[in-house]
Design a protein around this motif. Sequence first.
Motif, short mmCIF file in Angstrom:
data_model
loop_
_atom_site.label_atom_id
_atom_site.label_comp_id
_atom_site.label_asym_id
_atom_site.label_seq_id
_atom_site.Cartn_x
_atom_site.Cartn_y
_atom_site.Cartn_z
N GLY A 140 0.83 -1.20 0.00
CA GLY A 140 0.00 0.00 0.00
C GLY A 140 0.87 1.25 0.00
N SER A 141 1.87 1.28 0.86
CA SER A 141 2.67 2.50 0.93
C SER A 141 3.60 2.62 -0.28
CB SER A 141 3.44 2.59 2.25
OG SER A 141 4.34 1.53 2.36
N LYS A 142 3.96 1.47 -0.86
CA LYS A 142 4.76 1.51 -2.10
C LYS A 142 3.99 2.20 -3.22
CE LYS A 142 8.54 -1.60 -2.75
NZ LYS A 142 8.65 -2.85 -2.01
N LEU A 143 2.68 1.96 -3.24
CA LEU A 143 1.84 2.54 -4.28
C LEU A 143 1.46 3.98 -3.95
CD1 LEU A 143 -0.78 -0.17 -5.23
CD2 LEU A 143 0.81 1.00 -6.75
N PHE A 144 1.21 4.18 -2.66
CA PHE A 144 0.59 5.43 -2.25
C PHE A 144 1.48 6.65 -2.50
CE2 PHE A 144 -0.12 8.69 0.99
CZ PHE A 144 -1.42 9.04 0.65
N TYR A 145 2.73 6.56 -2.06
CA TYR A 145 3.57 7.76 -2.10
C TYR A 145 3.84 8.28 -3.51
CZ TYR A 145 4.06 7.66 2.89
OH TYR A 145 3.78 7.70 4.22
N PRO A 146 4.27 7.38 -4.44
CA PRO A 146 4.49 7.89 -5.80
C PRO A 146 3.21 8.48 -6.38
CG PRO A 146 5.36 5.66 -5.59
CD PRO A 146 4.62 5.95 -4.33
N ALA A 147 2.07 7.80 -6.15
CA ALA A 147 0.80 8.29 -6.69
C ALA A 147 0.50 9.66 -6.11
CB ALA A 147 -0.33 7.32 -6.37
N PHE A 148 0.67 9.76 -4.81
CA PHE A 148 0.35 11.02 -4.15
C PHE A 148 1.23 12.16 -4.66
CE2 PHE A 148 0.69 14.26 -0.95
CZ PHE A 148 -0.61 14.41 -0.54
N ASN A 149 2.55 11.91 -4.70
CA ASN A 149 3.46 12.97 -5.11
C ASN A 149 3.22 13.40 -6.55
OD1 ASN A 149 4.50 12.77 -2.58
ND2 ASN A 149 6.41 11.81 -3.18
N LYS A 150 2.95 12.42 -7.41
CA LYS A 150 2.69 12.72 -8.82
C LYS A 150 1.42 13.55 -8.97
CE LYS A 150 4.94 11.28 -12.46
NZ LYS A 150 6.02 10.45 -11.91
N LEU A 151 0.36 13.10 -8.31
CA LEU A 151 -0.95 13.71 -8.54
C LEU A 151 -1.09 15.07 -7.89
CD1 LEU A 151 -3.24 10.59 -8.16
CD2 LEU A 151 -2.94 11.96 -10.21
N THR A 152 -0.45 15.25 -6.76
CA THR A 152 -0.73 16.48 -6.02
C THR A 152 0.40 17.50 -6.09
OG1 THR A 152 0.31 15.66 -4.02
CG2 THR A 152 -2.01 15.16 -4.32
N GLY A 153 1.60 17.05 -6.44
CA GLY A 153 2.71 17.98 -6.45
C GLY A 153 3.20 18.31 -5.04
N VAL A 154 2.49 17.79 -4.00
CA VAL A 154 2.97 17.99 -2.63
C VAL A 154 3.96 16.87 -2.34
CG1 VAL A 154 2.31 18.11 -0.21
CG2 VAL A 154 0.75 18.94 -1.96
N GLU A 155 5.14 17.24 -1.85
CA GLU A 155 6.18 16.24 -1.65
C GLU A 155 6.03 15.59 -0.28
OE1 GLU A 155 9.55 14.16 -2.93
OE2 GLU A 155 8.67 15.80 -4.06
N LEU A 156 5.54 14.36 -0.26
CA LEU A 156 5.54 13.61 0.99
C LEU A 156 6.71 12.64 0.94
CD1 LEU A 156 1.96 12.47 2.07
CD2 LEU A 156 3.30 14.40 2.85
N ILE A 157 7.34 12.45 2.06
CA ILE A 157 8.53 11.60 2.06
C ILE A 157 8.12 10.15 2.32
CG2 ILE A 157 10.75 11.19 3.18
CD1 ILE A 157 9.92 14.43 3.98
N PRO A 158 8.44 9.25 1.36
CA PRO A 158 8.04 7.86 1.54
C PRO A 158 8.68 7.26 2.77
CG PRO A 158 9.01 8.20 -0.64
CD PRO A 158 9.20 9.45 0.14
N ARG A 159 7.98 6.36 3.40
CA ARG A 159 8.46 5.62 4.57
C ARG A 159 8.77 6.53 5.75
NH1 ARG A 159 13.17 3.32 3.49
NH2 ARG A 159 13.45 4.34 1.50
N SER A 160 8.37 7.79 5.67
CA SER A 160 8.59 8.64 6.84
C SER A 160 7.56 8.28 7.89
CB SER A 160 8.50 10.12 6.47
OG SER A 160 7.17 10.52 6.34
N THR A 161 7.93 8.44 9.14
CA THR A 161 7.08 7.96 10.23
C THR A 161 6.79 9.09 11.20
OG1 THR A 161 8.99 7.45 11.59
CG2 THR A 161 8.21 5.72 10.12
N ASP A 162 6.02 8.75 12.22
CA ASP A 162 5.76 9.72 13.28
C ASP A 162 6.88 9.73 14.31
OD1 ASP A 162 3.30 10.82 12.50
OD2 ASP A 162 2.29 8.97 13.07
N PHE A 163 7.89 8.90 14.07
CA PHE A 163 9.05 8.93 14.97
C PHE A 163 9.87 10.13 14.53
CE2 PHE A 163 12.98 6.27 16.42
CZ PHE A 163 13.06 7.04 17.56
N ARG A 164 9.65 11.24 15.17
CA ARG A 164 10.37 12.44 14.73
C ARG A 164 10.63 13.41 15.87
NH1 ARG A 164 7.19 14.97 9.86
NH2 ARG A 164 7.27 12.95 8.86
N LEU A 165 11.58 14.26 15.60
CA LEU A 165 11.88 15.32 16.54
C LEU A 165 11.51 16.64 15.87
CD1 LEU A 165 15.07 15.93 18.62
CD2 LEU A 165 14.32 17.67 17.02
N ILE A 166 10.83 17.51 16.59
CA ILE A 166 10.61 18.85 16.06
C ILE A 166 11.09 19.88 17.06
CG2 ILE A 166 8.68 18.19 14.56
CD1 ILE A 166 6.75 19.30 16.54
#
Length: 318
Positions: A140-166
């Motif tokens: 699902g995520s293999k398909l989702f990210y390329p489709a999303f980035n192509k269709l929307t022009g918004v750059e989401l980073i594949p395999r990025s998680t909520d494990f993050r520091l802000i």
Amino acid sequence: MAKPISLISIIVPVYNETESIDWFHSELLKVLYKLTQYMFEVIYVNDGSKDDSLTKIMQLSGGKNCNVQVVDLSRNFGKEAALSAGIATATGDALISLDADGQYPVELIPDFIEKWRGGAEIVIGIRASNQGEGFVKRYGSKLFYPAFNKLTGVELIPRSTDFRLIDRIVADEFNKLTENNRITRGLIDWLGFRHDFIEFDAKPRQFGTPTYTFKKLVQLAVDTFTSLSAVPLFFAGYTGLFFMAISFVLGGFILIEQVILNDPWHIHFTGTAMLGVLITFLVGAILSAQGLIGMYVARVLSESQRRPLYIVRKTIKL
Ligand code: UDP
Ligand code: MG
């Protein structure tokens, strides 16, 4: 003057994690205790757990450089809301979010802090592999990210998680966002700022089963799409334009061949065929009109999300 010690908030959303809480907390403390140069506040957000998670959390204790807090939500609002609640509560100079199920290696916390000290305002954990993830999620995520980035022009980073520091500055901007339907990761990506990445191997869940079912994952994908992009609204319009173009070509052909040139190729277009072309045209017109409405809806959407027009890192007087 001694440099003030940084306070780092650790945000953990918890939903029915009775079995993992104790284990997770002790693993976490092992790591935090070693980072004596920092203070920590660990914030557990109990997202309406139906089991004994809250009781378990209430029994936890902090330590010399670490406090524990609980934010108890009145019911289950979902992980995204729980994370937002945690971010709003946190007072640290940097905030780190991670799951309570042990899938995100706590040993990496020092690396996140290191990158933050090095100047990154957002440090994103990237899953190196998908071991332990189900078939649907992996592909699902293999398909989702390329489709999303192509269709929307918004750059989401594949395999990025909520494990993050802000950084604090990112958290402050995040807290200003008012939209209800939110995907925390997506919004943080949208905010900009200096990113850095840490790759890690997601571990299999230590206890229990993932609460993201197939249905929830599909919902997550749809939410991500519709909250970050209005492109799906325009699909109808494009389809309509396509049908109209076809009907113009066919209609033009009939008009020239049969009406003007008097059927030199002896095709004998029937009334039904002409009706078909007319219907194609009308369907195209209706769909195009829907696309047009979609454009207005997209504007209403973007106005109602009330996103800031821009985000300032800092202004500098020279
Ligand atoms: N979680 C939550 N609310 C929910 C579902 C999950 O706070 O409605 C928490 C859960 O306790 C865990 C994290 O979010 O700490 C990730 O959940 P899970 O492991 O089920 O999801 P996955 O690892 O599949 O993304
Ligand atoms: Mg998990």
